[in-house]
Design an enzyme around this catalytic site. Structure first.
Site, short mmCIF file in Angstrom:
data_model
loop_
_atom_site.label_atom_id
_atom_site.label_comp_id
_atom_site.label_asym_id
_atom_site.label_seq_id
_atom_site.Cartn_x
_atom_site.Cartn_y
_atom_site.Cartn_z
N CYS A 1 -11.05 3.35 -0.75
CA CYS A 1 -9.69 3.65 -0.29
C CYS A 1 -9.50 2.85 0.99
O CYS A 1 -10.41 2.81 1.84
CB CYS A 1 -9.58 5.15 -0.03
SG CYS A 1 -8.19 5.62 0.99
N CYS B 1 -4.43 -0.94 -2.15
CA CYS B 1 -4.46 0.52 -2.26
C CYS B 1 -5.44 0.86 -3.38
O CYS B 1 -5.25 0.43 -4.53
CB CYS B 1 -3.06 1.03 -2.60
SG CYS B 1 -3.00 2.79 -2.94
N ASP C 1 0.86 -1.18 0.00
CA ASP C 1 0.00 0.00 0.00
C ASP C 1 0.90 1.23 0.00
O ASP C 1 2.08 1.15 0.36
CB ASP C 1 -0.90 0.00 1.25
CG ASP C 1 -1.84 1.21 1.29
OD1 ASP C 1 -2.22 1.71 0.22
OD2 ASP C 1 -2.16 1.67 2.40
N SER C 2 0.30 2.35 -0.35
CA SER C 2 1.03 3.62 -0.29
C SER C 2 1.39 3.95 1.17
O SER C 2 2.35 4.66 1.42
CB SER C 2 0.15 4.73 -0.86
OG SER C 2 -1.06 4.79 -0.13
N GLU D 1 -4.79 9.32 8.94
CA GLU D 1 -3.34 9.23 9.26
C GLU D 1 -3.03 10.02 10.53
O GLU D 1 -2.15 9.66 11.31
CB GLU D 1 -2.50 9.79 8.11
CG GLU D 1 -2.50 8.93 6.86
CD GLU D 1 -1.44 7.82 6.90
OE1 GLU D 1 -0.35 8.06 7.43
OE2 GLU D 1 -1.74 6.72 6.38
N HIS E 1 -7.99 3.28 3.62
CA HIS E 1 -7.99 4.00 4.91
C HIS E 1 -9.40 4.13 5.52
O HIS E 1 -9.53 4.31 6.73
CB HIS E 1 -7.46 5.43 4.72
CG HIS E 1 -5.97 5.54 4.74
ND1 HIS E 1 -5.18 5.01 3.76
CD2 HIS E 1 -5.14 6.15 5.62
CE1 HIS E 1 -3.92 5.28 4.03
NE2 HIS E 1 -3.86 5.98 5.15
N1 DGL Z 1 -3.94 3.78 0.25
C1 DGL Z 1 -4.54 4.82 -0.53
C2 DGL Z 1 -5.80 4.30 -1.19
O1 DGL Z 1 -6.33 3.26 -0.81
C3 DGL Z 1 -4.87 6.04 0.31
C4 DGL Z 1 -3.69 6.86 0.68
C5 DGL Z 1 -3.06 7.54 -0.51
O2 DGL Z 1 -3.61 8.53 -1.04
O3 DGL Z 1 -2.03 7.08 -0.90
O4 DGL Z 1 -6.29 4.91 -2.10
#
Ligand code: DGL
Length: 267
Positions: free
Chosen positions: A185, A73, A10-11, A151, A187
Site C-alpha cells: 500500500c 495505489c 491514487d485514492s 493519514e 501509504h
Molecule cells: N492508496 C491505497 C493503497 O495503496 C491506500 C488508501 C486506501 O485504502 O485507499 O492501497
C-alpha cells in the site's frame, strides 16, 4: 521522445511516494497527479466501487496531456489485476513492479505482504509471485488501521499507537521468517522506520510506489517516450478534496521543495 506528462493517481496521497521517486529518477519529466482525497480510503470498499472510482480517476487524468498512467495505489492495482484501464498508452499499477523486485531479492524464498483489506482479499500479490516462482512461501496480512494512522499524521518513529498496530500486523510475517516484505500500500513507506524496527534490519522492505516509478522509467525508456533531457520537470497536483488538506498532509509524503501547483477538482 514525448513531452507529455506522466499521469499518476491514487485514492489519496499515498501515491506521492511514487511521485517522489519519479522526481528523483526522472527529473526532466512533468508529472500530473490526481489524489481522490474526497473519497479515500478505497481499501475498505467493494470491488465494484473501486472499479468505478478507478475509471473516473483515469478519465480525469486523460483530460490532460499524459503519455503514461500509473495507478499508484495498491488497492486499485490489486482490483485491476492484469487488466489495464487504458488501451492507448502505457499503464502500470504497483503490484507487478513490487513483486518483480521482491522475487529477485529474496534469498530464502519467504516473502511477506502487507496491504489494505481489499488488496489482501484480492490475492493479487500472491498470484503475481506464484507466476514468477511457485516455490515462494507468502504470508499476507491486511492492515486496516495503518492508512488511517498515516493519514492522521501518526508517523513518527516513536508513535506508540502506530507501533502497536504495526507490531500486531507484522508479527505473523516476522514469525514466518520472511526476508523480504512488500509494503503493498503506497501509504506504508511513510512509517518505514517503525516497520523496519519491527521486522529487523535483515529484512528487505519493498515500497510498491517506488517500484512502480522505476518500472515506469523502464517502460518509457523502452518505448522511446522520455521527454527532452534539457527541460526541468514540474509537478501539478489535483485533489478531489481541498487544497488546504493537501498542503497539510502532503508534507508527510514529499519534501516542501517538490511541491508544484495544487488544484482542487471535482471528477
Ligand atoms: N492508496 C491505497 C493503497 O495503496 C491506500 C488508501 C486506501 O485504502 O485507499 O492501497
Amino acid at each position: 521522445m514525448n513531452q507529455n506528462a506522466i499521469g499518476v493517481f491514487d485514492s489519496g496521497l499515498g501515491g506521492l511516494t511514487a511521485v517522489k521517486e519519479l522526481n528523483r529518477i526522472l527529473p526532466n519529466e512533468n508529472i500530473i497527479f490526481f489524489g481522490d482525497t474526497a473519497r479515500v480510503p478505497y481499501g475498505t470498499r467493494s470491488r465494484e466501487t473501486i472499479l468505478r472510482y478507478t475509471s473516473e480517476d483515469v478519465a480525469f487524468l486523460k483530460q490532460h496531456p499524459v503519455k503514461m498512467i500509473i495507478a499508484a495505489c495498491g488497492t486499485v492495482s490489486s482490483i485491476l489485476g492484469t487488466d489495464s484501464p487504458v488501451q492507448d498508452m502505457p499503464f502500470t499499477g504497483v503490484v507487478y513492479p513490487a513483486v518483480r523486485t521482491a522475487c529477485s531479492i529474496t534469498k530464502n524464498n519467504k516473502i511477506g505482504i502487507i496491504g489494505t483489506p481489499a488488496t489482501i482479499k484480492s490475492g493479487s500479490y500472491e498470484r503475481a509471485i506464484y507466476k514468477i516462482n511457485p516455490e515462494i512461501a507468502v504470508t499476507a496480512m491486511a492492515c486496516p488501521l495503518l492508512v488511517h494512522l498515516v493519514e492522521y499524521g501518526y508517523t513518527n518513529r516513536e508513535n506508540q499507537i502506530t507501533r502497536l498496530a504495526a507490531e500486531e500486523y507484522l508479527t505473523p510475517i516476522r514469525n514466518a521468517g520472511a526476508d523480504t516484505l512488500i509494503m503493498g500500500c503506497t501509504h506504508y513507506p511513510i512509517i518505514r522506520d517503525i516497520i523496519a524496527d519491527i521486522m529487523g534490519s535483515h529484512v528487505n522492505l519493498i515500497s510498491a510506489g517506488e517500484e512502480a516509478a522505476k518500472y515506469a522509467k523502464k517502460c518509457l525508456t523502452e518505448q522511446d517516450l522520455l521527454t527532452d533531457s534539457l527541460q526541468t520537470g514540474h509537478n501539478i497536483y489535483y485533489v478531489s478534496d481541498s487544497v488546504a488538506s493537501f498542503r497539510e498532509n502532503a508534507k508527510h509524503f514529499l519534501e516542501d521543495a517538490a511541491y508544484g501547483q495544487v488544484f482542487s477538482s471535482r471528477i
